[in-house]
Structure formats: structure tokens, C-alpha cells
Design a protein around this motif. Structure first.
Motif, PDB file in Angstrom:
ATOM      1  N   LYS A  49       0.876  -1.335   0.030  1.00  0.00           N
ATOM      2  CA  LYS A  49       0.073   0.001   0.058  1.00  0.00           C
ATOM      3  C   LYS A  49       1.009   1.161  -0.077  1.00  0.00           C
ATOM      4  CE  LYS A  49      -4.047   0.199   1.476  1.00  0.00           C
ATOM      5  NZ  LYS A  49      -5.270   0.249   2.350  1.00  0.00           N
ATOM      6  N   PHE A  50       2.060   1.114   0.090  1.00  0.00           N
ATOM      7  CA  PHE A  50       3.207   2.066  -0.008  1.00  0.00           C
ATOM      8  C   PHE A  50       3.396   2.385  -1.485  1.00  0.00           C
ATOM      9  CE2 PHE A  50       4.177   1.187   4.409  1.00  0.00           C
ATOM     10  CZ  PHE A  50       4.120   2.424   4.817  1.00  0.00           C
ATOM     11  N   ALA A  51       3.455   3.698  -1.900  1.00  0.00           N
ATOM     12  CA  ALA A  51       3.646   3.924  -3.350  1.00  0.00           C
ATOM     13  C   ALA A  51       5.052   3.643  -3.715  1.00  0.00           C
ATOM     14  CB  ALA A  51       3.323   5.537  -3.449  1.00  0.00           C
ATOM     15  N   GLY A  89      -9.632   8.969   0.309  1.00  0.00           N
ATOM     16  CA  GLY A  89      -8.456   8.009  -0.393  1.00  0.00           C
ATOM     17  C   GLY A  89      -7.380   9.143  -0.052  1.00  0.00           C
ATOM     18  N   SER A  90      -6.046   8.745  -0.380  1.00  0.00           N
ATOM     19  CA  SER A  90      -4.915   9.526  -0.301  1.00  0.00           C
ATOM     20  C   SER A  90      -4.566  10.199  -1.592  1.00  0.00           C
ATOM     21  CB  SER A  90      -3.850   8.795   0.223  1.00  0.00           C
ATOM     22  OG  SER A  90      -2.677   9.509   0.053  1.00  0.00           O
ATOM     23  N   MET A  91      -4.545  11.481  -1.662  1.00  0.00           N
ATOM     24  CA  MET A  91      -4.309  12.017  -3.002  1.00  0.00           C
ATOM     25  C   MET A  91      -2.916  12.715  -2.875  1.00  0.00           C
ATOM     26  SD  MET A  91      -6.899  11.398  -4.899  1.00  0.00           S
ATOM     27  CE  MET A  91      -6.869  12.559  -5.906  1.00  0.00           C
ATOM     28  N   SER A  92      -2.166  12.460  -1.801  1.00  0.00           N
ATOM     29  CA  SER A  92      -0.874  13.220  -1.584  1.00  0.00           C
ATOM     30  C   SER A  92       0.370  12.438  -2.269  1.00  0.00           C
ATOM     31  CB  SER A  92      -0.500  13.125  -0.243  1.00  0.00           C
ATOM     32  OG  SER A  92      -0.299  11.800   0.357  1.00  0.00           O
ATOM     33  N   HIS A  93      -0.019  11.301  -3.056  1.00  0.00           N
ATOM     34  CA  HIS A  93       1.289  10.757  -3.733  1.00  0.00           C
ATOM     35  C   HIS A  93       1.715  11.387  -4.869  1.00  0.00           C
ATOM     36  CE1 HIS A  93      -2.473   9.551  -5.764  1.00  0.00           C
ATOM     37  NE2 HIS A  93      -1.941   9.464  -6.697  1.00  0.00           N
ATOM     38  N   VAL A  94       3.043  11.613  -5.214  1.00  0.00           N
ATOM     39  CA  VAL A  94       3.781  12.418  -6.146  1.00  0.00           C
ATOM     40  C   VAL A  94       4.162  11.592  -7.393  1.00  0.00           C
ATOM     41  CG1 VAL A  94       4.468  14.068  -4.457  1.00  0.00           C
ATOM     42  CG2 VAL A  94       5.761  12.154  -4.975  1.00  0.00           C
ATOM     43  N   PRO A  95       4.283  12.141  -8.558  1.00  0.00           N
ATOM     44  CA  PRO A  95       4.516  11.283  -9.554  1.00  0.00           C
ATOM     45  C   PRO A  95       6.027  11.047  -9.803  1.00  0.00           C
ATOM     46  CG  PRO A  95       3.935  13.505 -10.366  1.00  0.00           C
ATOM     47  CD  PRO A  95       3.737  13.546  -8.858  1.00  0.00           C
TER      48      PRO A  95
END
Length: 558
Positions: A49-51, A89-95
Motif C-alpha cells: 500500500k506504499f507507493a 483516499g490519499s491524494m498526496s502521492h507524487v509522480p
């Protein structure tokens, strides 16, 4: 868990500390793990579940000036950034691993302007907070399907969100009034009436009027800078005191206020329900009109999964939750007087009965639980409760003419190949949530429930999701609403090729693409590929290719 990550240079960290203070900047892996967690609803439980990509740092500004300074610092040092507040949900992930996560949780100012029926809010004001304050003034707000924990500012400025009370509270691309915006290059811009110091009540007038450019229908998802404050439209709700809670956890309800009407109506077929829908919308008598799948209603009026299963196995589910009650509307009227209430009640009953419908009798407890969920959009945890993993369909945004076809397409997508019984919670039924959008057209999206811990279930859910697009493109169900990025390019020019204009806006405002987002159009799309993608739809929607894509998507979760 994660690959080797980039390290924030010491001199850059010192600059961030000068802007926000040492307490509000972190590049510690322990802290950054929170910004890489839960990157999708239905991810495999455990460390996956970690990016794979983590931010290089997290920064928490508290003012628009600090946000602008953080953006300029990122530009100066060749870093990207992604701003976020709160939502579903989590929208903090970065590309990319050279991105800074700009966490806006400290910016939670909230002011109600009852005279102008609006609020002035920051990014971390939640819809639940806003509604609680607005109700003190006889007002309420639009709450999107993400539920009361979402940020109305984020929805109104940056990302599509549709809510079940849209009949009475419009939709957020039009609830945005004035705004305060840090552009991708770090300039502070105030738009609408706020741009000329006249207040926050209007998005048009003396200030720049660019709502269509910055938000439009879908929004930039964090790819067009940072929005730090907005004027937000509120709607009258004829209540003079706090709404009264009933019941106890987990079944908290709400007493029906005076001069409110709550109804559950059903029809014998989709065609007659469609006829009634046109009349109900045209009459303008309802504050909310919602169609829920019967099993979702069952999950809402029961306290636990076990209770729902036991009632279903004994054949004792309430009528409203039985499969043959699927052609339904939950209807809410609100009136300012007894006479108005009687008029709305009479018109509503006439429409339902004249179009072949009837009313389902419900217990007071079930009515109160459904009413509370309707007004607060608390349905989200109930929809997720059976499985812990959900995704949603392409979405339909079009005329009620398409209602029967949308229901047929929902079933078609969920009962296709590679989805034997047991792989999806639905078991082949459609699971469409439907409501009128702004009193003009209907919204529908098909919820897919699956067990994220089982790979076959993830493959089945991914296949069902992809098949929604295949079904819609082969035999259109109406306007495809949830199109973004590659999906827009696959659609081609069917709806005017908005991706072409969105790319121009992005390149003009953010030529070096430092304001990062995965939830936006592909910025640097090669011309040849842009022309070829629509022609690839028959190949991409063929059964073998759908199967391959579903297995790839499901390999690490949805």
C-alpha cells in the motif's frame, strides 16, 4: 517497499525552514511514509500500500504567501511539487521522486457569510465542518460522493466531485465563486470579485473570470498550481435549530424536520421510472433525488455485514433492500411552511402514481438512518463495508433518456467473462448510483466491490472497470463523464477534443511542468500518438487485451 529515494539538499531544506519554520518541513522517511500510503482504494493489504515513489520532502505552509514562497523555492532548485488537502483516499502521492508534497492542513479558515449565502474557506475545511456551521444559519453545502471528510475547495477548484444532493445544491464547478490562487510559477492571483477587493461573492465581474480554464468540468488535480482560499456557494435549508440525531452507533439517524418529506418510491420497469424522472425534475419539487442499488440500501439500514447476511439468508430483508426494489428513487422535499409542504407532497404523489410507481413503507429507524446519510453523504463507509475494496465506472452524464441503457450496460460490465460468481460482491448485478445533476441531466456510476486481498478478485474488478469503457464505446451509454488523461485522448474528438485545449493551458501556465499530477491530461503527447489513439480503441477494448491489462493492473492492487 520503496526504491532508493532522493535526498533533500541541506541548503534547500534551510530555505524551506526560513519560509515555514523548521517544525513544518520534514524529509524523514518515517514522516514521508504517511505521504506515500494508501495510494489507491483497494490496494493489497500490507507494505504494497506504499507507493513506489515517495516525495523528497513534505512542507506545511499556513498562508498564501508561504505557499507562493514554497513554489518559488521549488522552481529555483528544479523540484516539482504536488499540493493536497483532504478527501476520499490519499491524494498526496507524487509522480516523481524530486517532488515536494505541499500539505495544506494548516490552512483551515472558515467564515460563513449568511447574507450572501456563501462561505469563505481554506483547503483543509471539510464539507462536514462547513455544513455544521452553515446549518446554524439555515444553509447547507454540496457534499460530493467522497463524503463529509472531503475538501469543498479541492473539489470546486481542482478535481471532479459529484454529490447526491445536486438537485438542490448544484455542482462544484458552479459553486466556485471567487478564488485565491498561487499559479504554477508562484504568483498570487485573486479571481472574480475578490480580484478587485470587492469581496468573495462572485466569480465574474471586475476580476479575471477564468473558472472554465482552471476548473472546467474535471479540474487539474493539482497540475495548475495551488488554490488557497475560495468563496463557495451555500444553499438555503429551512431549519431554525440543529438537526436532531437519533439512534446509536453504528446506526445514527436524523429526525425528519418539520415540513420535510422523505419518500421511497419504486416502479415496475426502467422506462416508467425514466418517465417519472423527467416529470420530477421538471416539477422542481425535490431537494434530493437518489437511486441506490437495493443491496447498498440494505448495507445502510443494517448495522453490520453479519446482520445484513443473516436477514438476506432468512428472506427477511426490508422491502426497500430486496433485489426487486431496484427501480427506485429516494426522494426528499424541503418546504418553508405547512402549505408548501402539502403542495410538494401532492405533486410528488401524483407524479409517482400516474407513472405507475408506488411507495414503499419503511420503519422510522430506517427512514432516519437513510435521511442522515442523504443529507451528509455518509454513504461512503457503508458502500465499502462489505469488501474493503471498491472502484467505480466510467460514469454517465447525459439525458435521462439513457437511464434504461445505463442500467443494462452496468449489468453487462459486471457479468462478463473472467468474473465467475464470488469474484465480485455484486454477483453480476448492476450497482448504479443515479441522481439528477443540477436539475438538467442524470449522473450514473457503477460501484464495483471486491476483496483486495485476493488477486482473482482484483483481476475481476479491473476487468469490470475496463469493460465499462469498452461497453460505452461500442454502444454509447451517453456522455462519458469520468474521462481524464489517456481516456480523453482515446475518446478523440467525440466531445470536442478538450484535451487539446487543456494541454495549451497547462503549457502556457506551467511550461516546465513543476506542478505535478497524475490526475490530468498527458502534457507532452506526441502528435502522431494523439492522432492514433482513438483508432486503437477496437484493439484496446478487445477481450484478450482487456484481460492482459486487468492482470497487469491487479498485480499490485487496484
Amino acid at each position: 517497499m520503496m526504491s532508493k529515494r532522493m535526498t533533500l539538499p541541506a541548503d534547500v531544506r534551510r530555505e524551506f525552514e526560513q519560509i515555514v519554520g523548521a517544525r513544518f518541513i520534514s524529509d524523514s522517511p518515517a514522516m514521508l511514509s504517511a505521504y506515500a500510503w494508501n495510494t489507491g482504494v483497494g490496494k493489497i493489504p500490507g507494505d504494497k500500500k506504499f507507493a513506489k515513489v515517495w516525495p523528497i520532502a513534505a512542507v506545511l505552509p499556513s498562508t498564501v504567501e508561504e505557499v507562493a514562497a514554497v513554489v518559488k523555492c521549488c522552481l529555483k532548485h528544479g523540484l516539482g511539487y504536488k499540493a493536497h488537502s483532504t478527501g476520499y483516499g490519499s491524494m498526496s502521492h507524487v509522480p516523481t521522486d524530486t517532488c515536494v508534497a505541499i500539505d495544506l492542513r494548516r490552512m483551515n479558515t472558515l467564515e460563513i457569510d449568511p447574507k450572501n449565502r456563501m462561505a469563505i474557506i481554506g483547503p483543509y475545511v471539510t464539507a462536514g465542518m462547513l455544513q455544521a456551521e452553515a446549518l446554524k444559519h439555515g444553509l447547507t453545502c454540496h457534499i460530493v460522493g467522497a463524503g463529509p471528510a472531503h475538501s469543498p475547495l479541492a473539489s470546486a477548484t481542482s478535481l471532479i466531485g459529484v454529490g447526491i444532493t445536486s438537485q438542490g445544491t448544484s455542482a462544484n464547478m458552479r459553486n466556485l465563486l471567487s478564488w485565491e490562487w498561487v499559479t504554477p510559477e508562484g504568483e498570487i492571483v485573486r479571481g472574480g470579485a475578490a480580484g478587485s477587493g470587492c469581496g468573495w461573492f462572485s466569480g465574474e465581474g471586475p476580476g479575471p473570470g477564468v473558472r472554465g480554464m482552471i476548473r472546467g468540468f474535471f479540474g487539474g488535480g493539482g497540475a495548475l498550481g495551488v488554490f488557497t482560499r475560495i468563496g463557495y456557494k451555500l444553499y438555503p435549508l429551512p431549519v431554525e435549530k440543529p438537526l436532531q440525531d437519533t439512534g446509536a452507533l453504528p446506526q445514527i439517524g436524523m429526525a425528519l424536520p418539520e415540513n420535510f418529506g422523505f419518500y421511497q418510491a419504486v416502479w415496475p420497469d426502467w422506462e416508467s421510472q425514466r418517465t417519472a424522472s423527467f416529470e420530477l425534475v421538471d416539477a422542481g419539487i425535490c431537494f434530493a433525488i437518489l437511486r441506490m442499488p437495493p443491496d447498498h440500501i440494505g448495507w445502510t439500514v443494517t448495522g453490520t455485514n453479519a446482520e445484513y447476511v443473516e436477514l438476506a439468508q432468512r428472506g427477511e430483508l426490508p422491502e426497500v433492500a430486496r433485489p426487486d426494489s431496484d427501480k427506485n428513487w429516494t426522494l426528499l422535499t424541503v418546504s418553508r411552511s405547512s402549505a408548501e409542504h402539502q403542495w410538494r407532497d401532492a405533486v410528488l404523489r401524483d407524479i409517482v402514481q400516474r407513472t405507475g410507481g408506488r411507495f414503499i413503507e419503511m420503519s422510522q429507524a430506517h427512514t432516519e438512518v437513510l435521511l442522515r446519510n442523504l443529507l451528509t453523504s455518509q454513504y461512503v463507509p457503508r458502500v465499502m463495508r462489505p469488501s474493503g475494496g471498491i472502484t467505480t465506472s466510467f460514469g454517465v452524464l447525459d439525458s435521462f433518456h439513457f437511464l434504461p441503457r445505463a442500467m443494462e450496460a452496468g449489468e453487462q460490465s459486471l457479468r462478463g467473462e473472467n468474473r465467475p460468481n464470488g469474484r465480485l460482491i455484486e454477483g453480476g448485478r448492476e450497482e448504479q448510483w443515479v441522481w439528477p445533476h443540477e436539475g438538467r441531466y442524470f449522473w450514473a456510476e457503477n460501484i464495483i466491490n471486491f476483496n483486495p486481498a485476493e488477486k482473482p478478485a482484483r483481476v475481476a474488478a479491473a476487468r469490470a472497470l475496463l469493460e465499462h469503457f469498452a461497453v460505452s464505446w461500442k454502444d454509447p451509454v451517453g456522455m462519458l463523464a469520468l474521462g481524464v488523461g489517456p481516456i480523453m485522448d482515446l475518446q478523440g474528438d467525440k466531445i470536442g477534443a478538450p484535451q487539446y485545449y487543456i494541454r495549451q493551458v497547462k503549457k502556457h501556465l506551467d511550461p516546465t511542468d513543476v506542478s505535478k499530477s497524475k490526475d490530468f491530461v498527458i502534457v507532452n503527447m506526441p502528435k502522431l500518438l494523439e492522432a492514433a489513439l482513438p483508432k486503437l480503441k477496437p484493439v484496446l477494448t478487445s477481450s484478450p487485451v482487456l484481460g492482459l491489462m486487468a492482470r497487469a493492473i491487479a498485480s499490485e492492487g487496484m
